[in-house]
Design an enzyme around this catalytic site. Structure first.
Site, PDB file in Angstrom:
ATOM      1  N   ASP A 173      34.146  43.114  46.585  1.00 48.12           N
ATOM      2  CA  ASP A 173      33.660  41.770  46.871  1.00 48.12           C
ATOM      3  C   ASP A 173      32.203  41.693  46.424  1.00 48.12           C
ATOM      4  O   ASP A 173      31.348  42.415  46.929  1.00 48.12           O
ATOM      5  CB  ASP A 173      33.794  41.465  48.376  1.00 48.12           C
ATOM      6  CG  ASP A 173      33.450  40.025  48.684  1.00 48.12           C
ATOM      7  OD1 ASP A 173      33.673  39.601  49.815  1.00 48.12           O
ATOM      8  OD2 ASP A 173      32.974  39.322  47.760  1.00 48.12           O
TER       9      ASP A 173
HETATM   10  C1  GLC Z   1      32.038  36.122  48.099  1.00 48.94           C
HETATM   11  C2  GLC Z   1      33.152  36.227  49.110  1.00 48.94           C
HETATM   12  C3  GLC Z   1      34.493  36.470  48.508  1.00 48.94           C
HETATM   13  C4  GLC Z   1      34.558  35.806  47.149  1.00 48.94           C
HETATM   14  C5  GLC Z   1      33.587  36.550  46.247  1.00 48.94           C
HETATM   15  C6  GLC Z   1      33.546  35.931  44.842  1.00 48.94           C
HETATM   16  O1  GLC Z   1      30.887  36.730  48.599  1.00 48.94           O
HETATM   17  O2  GLC Z   1      32.979  37.129  50.195  1.00 48.94           O
HETATM   18  O3  GLC Z   1      35.475  35.977  49.422  1.00 48.94           O
HETATM   19  O4  GLC Z   1      35.861  35.865  46.640  1.00 48.94           O
HETATM   20  O5  GLC Z   1      32.279  36.592  46.786  1.00 48.94           O
HETATM   21  O6  GLC Z   1      33.007  34.645  44.899  1.00 48.94           O
END
Ligand code: GLC
Length: 748
Positions: free
Chosen positions: A282
């Protein structure tokens, strides 16, 4: 099932058959496996590492295109211009191995046509609503070249302070599993190689919703039993549904950040849960292991993540910076690199990207089609929960004129809710917009005064307009709630009352003396007990999306009958959190409706309780999980079991008669709960094990049946083996988790 799926699933099955060998899968398997191995054998270490690198797109440049041509990038997120995507894919086709890019985006509850936030969709208790919404999102997003969404978010959420509860499917593993599975099927479709198929992503692995204090990104302390019996349940369902990707979570659990948790990823996710798709981090979660205090520096973080089995690294570029050197130093095994690249290539083959990497831009657009808007309207209708309806205030009848008050009556951006990257507020149909533009409501006479510009507005100067506005009407409809920025990522709250002066506004409206209907649009269950006395009826909509306006009037004017049920407990006070229906009994459960101290003045210090409750707010929530009213009245009777005992190979048929004793056709979400009275580890006092939406005409009755098998009762007991345990079970059936209609059976 189409060819594409068969090949893909077969190659995944081949992986599974190899079990632990999935990391060392060799070239003697199925189609994709052969192609994968051929490719792999020709790739340099740098090219392999390039596939593991996911870059957040900023802007096109020669340097970026050169990186793609060099094979340094395997995926982009956050590029949505079809022309740009075709340019990037063109550069990838010029690379030595012509491996296509996979383009990702957060398409959480709609791409352009926005559906209710996932918490709202869960309130429908109807998987078809979630599947249709995800399918429509995939059709719209893939039109712009997106082939991978970071959804469904299936974190179990029991804390309304946590902003991302809006993005969750609620507090219950069974409901989250049902709805999450439906979203996976919706996003990925029936044929993974179809142009409208996009890879789904089960996130955030794992336990992110258990953040201490409901404060986003905070640590979690989930025990091995709770992990398997609660938090992993929806993920297993998503894996069984064929989800192609999983995303690791930001949080550390018991001191270990998920992105570097080898046991979690290699032993639990890969072996125990038999996941054979792609694991992506993430955002900066790999780099954040330094901040956590788990990695010394970027190189160490890359080492920890890659050796933990994290296949693709989002955004920090640490893999492409350090992995080659780590392999050369012998601190990362080439087998880990090869395993990661196999998973990545397999997803790209499954999606047919090698054969169809370019977008056909000229084709007719399905974005905002009437069919999509209608589906979003239906979803918003079924996601709304009627929490109060005194004196049958609703549906509105014989109403000549209504006064519309409040900051959420015409809030096109906020009505869409959190996690809306590509939705366009100008397409939102708000309640005011629907009255102005929708023929079915154009004749409604109304006067409108927001009074507060937005939910957080502290300027009460317009309160003086309330009386003059309301007294000219037959009823007041008050739209309150939360701006969308008050929920979602990094937006946790310690006070979950209606924010600002909204409660004061409601009191002032009530003083005028007309019937008051309140509609709340929010991203979380708010503590609204203090507001209830000032409204005759209350409709709760977790940010209902693009078509929330018409949907709300459909419900208020009775063109539709509310059927939503709470996917999450509504607490009386924020201090009661965590409070959820499927809790353990404890050794000192408080009696139902435990009286609080303030009911008995003059009590001595040592006189109250000896049971588990709060002196000031008792032990009961304001509204329990599964609760929701209808304009109809549903009566349950004749609960019966096909047998009073079953063996481990048997099954139990649970029947109940449901009657609509009201004067309106309606839909009841019939819920089946069980309790394992005694377990090798304590079992919750209730667990949802079945739901059925039952449509009944006024006066109609129907026998509703559930079939329960011993496997439905399985859990990880003291020996950490998933199985049902013999003993006595209680079964409840009703329209809420606090139903009393029960029977008992013995599992031998
Ligand atoms: C964000 C979120 C995640 C998302 C990722 C890409 O911080 O925690 O759910 O898919 O980054 O945007």
């Amino acid at each position: 099932m189409k060819k594409g799926n068969v090949r893909c699933i077969f190659s995944i099955l081949v992986c599974l058959l190899l079990g632990a060998k999935v990391y060392h899968m060799h070239a003697h398997q199925h189609d994709y496996s052969k192609e994968i191995e051929t490719l792999l054998s020709r790739m340099t270490l740098e090219e392999k590492i390039g596939q593991m690198n996911q870059v957040n797109f900023d802007s096109l440049s020669d340097e970026l295109l050169q990186q793609v041509e060099n094979g340094e990038i395997g995926s982009f997120l956050n590029v949505t211009d079809p022309k740009v995507i075709n340019i990037l894919q063109k550069a990838a086709e010029k690379s030595k191995h012509k491996i296509p890019l996979i383009i990702a985006r957060d398409v959480i509850h709609g791409y352009k046509t926005i559906f209710p936030v996932p918490l709202g969709q869960a309130a429908s208790f109807e998987p078809a609503i979630a599947e249709t919404g995800a399918r429509i999102a995939a059709v719209e997003a893939s039109e712009h070249g997106i082939k991978w969404t970071f959804a469904p978010m299936i974190d179990i959420a029991r804390d309304a302070r946590w902003g991302r509860i809006a993005e969750s499917l609620g507090e219950d593993p069974f409901l989250s599993s049902l709805m999450g599975e439906a979203m996976v099927k919706g996003f990925q479709g029936r044929d993974l190689t179809a142009p409208t198929a996009i890879a789904a992503c089960a996130k955030h692995f794992v336990g992110y919703g258990a953040a201490e204090g409901g404060r986003d990104y905070n640590s979690t302390s989930i025990t091995p039993y709770a992990l398997r019996n609660t938090y992993l349940v929806p993920f297993q369902k998503a894996i069984d549904a064929g989800v192609l990707t999983v995303m690791t979570s930001f949080n550390d659990n018991d001191g270990i950040p998920s992105s570097g948790n080898k046991y979690l990823l290699k032993e639990i996710l890969r072996k125990e849960m038999r996941f054979s798709g792609l694991i992506v981090s993430d955002w900066n979660s790999v780099g954040e292991m330094i901040t956590h205090g788990f990695a010394v520096d970027g190189k160490d973080a890359a080492r920890l993540a890659a050796s933990a089995g994290l296949n693709m690294e989002m955004n920090t570029g640490l893999y492409v910076k350090y992995l080659k050197r780590l392999v050369e130093e012998g601190r990362i095994s080439i087998s880990d690199i090869d395993a990661s690249v196999r998973y990545i290539l397999n997803v790209k083959f499954c999606l047919g990207l090698f054969d169809n990497r370019y977008l056909n831009i000229s084709k007719e657009s399905a974005i905002y089609s009437e069919k999509h808007l209608q589906a979003a309207r239906e979803a918003a209708v079924k996601s709304a929960i009627l929490l109060k309806n005194d004196n049958h205030t609703l549906p509105l009848r014989e109403i000549r004129k209504i006064a519309i008050i409040g900051p959420m009556a015409d809030a096109p951006y906020d009505q869409l809710g959190t996690w809306v990257f590509d939705g366009e507020p100008e397409h939102t149909v708000t309640p005011i917009g629907a009255l102005r533009d929708y023929t079915e409501y154009k004749d409604i006479q109304f006067v409108y005064e927001p009074i507060l510009r937005k939910s957080t507005d502290n300027d009460t100067v317009n309160f003086r307009k309330i009386r003059q506005t309301v007294e000219t009407a037959d009823a007041a409809i008050v739209f309150l709630g939360e701006e969308s920025r008050l929920s979602g990522e990094a937006h946790s709250l310690s006070d979950i009352n209606l924010i600002g002066y909204q409660s004061d506004l409601l009191r002032e409206v009530k003083k005028v003396g007309k019937p008051v209907v309140t509609v709340i649009m929010a991203g979380r269950p708010l503590t609204i007990e203090r507001d209830l006395p000032y409204t005759d009826a209350l409709l709760y909509c977790f940010h209902p999306g693009t078509m929330g306006g018409p949907a709300i009037w459909d419900l208020l004017f009775g063109r539709a009958n509310p059927s939503g049920k709470l996917p999450v407990t509504f607490v009386r006070e924020v201090g009661q959190i965590p409070l959820y229906y499927n809790h353990n009994n404890t050794g000192r459960p408080a009696p139902d409706h435990a009286k609080t101290l303030y009911d008995k003045s003059g009590e001595k210090q040592s006189s109250v309780g000896d049971v588990s409750f709060y002196l000031d707010s008792g032990k009961e929530p304001l509204f329990p999980f599964g609760y929701g009213l209808s304009y109809s009245e549903f009566k349950y009777s004749g609960l019966s079991l096909s047998s009073k005992k079953i063996g481990m190979k048997g099954s139990l048929v649970i029947s109940v008669t449901l009657k609509n004793t009201g004067n309106m056709d309606g839909t009841e979400v019939v819920q089946l709960y069980v309790r394992d009275r005694v377990g090798s580890i304590i079992r919750p006092v209730k667990e949802l094990k079945g739901v059925q939406r039952v449509n009944l005409k006024a006066g109609e009755s129907k026998v509703v049946r559930f079939v329960l098998s011993p496997d439905d009762l399985s859990f990880y007991g003291m020996d950490m083996i998933r199985k049902p345990e013999p003993g006595y079970y209680t079964v409840w059936v009703g329209g809420s988790s606090n139903t009393d209609l029960q029977e008992t059976f013995l599992l031998e």
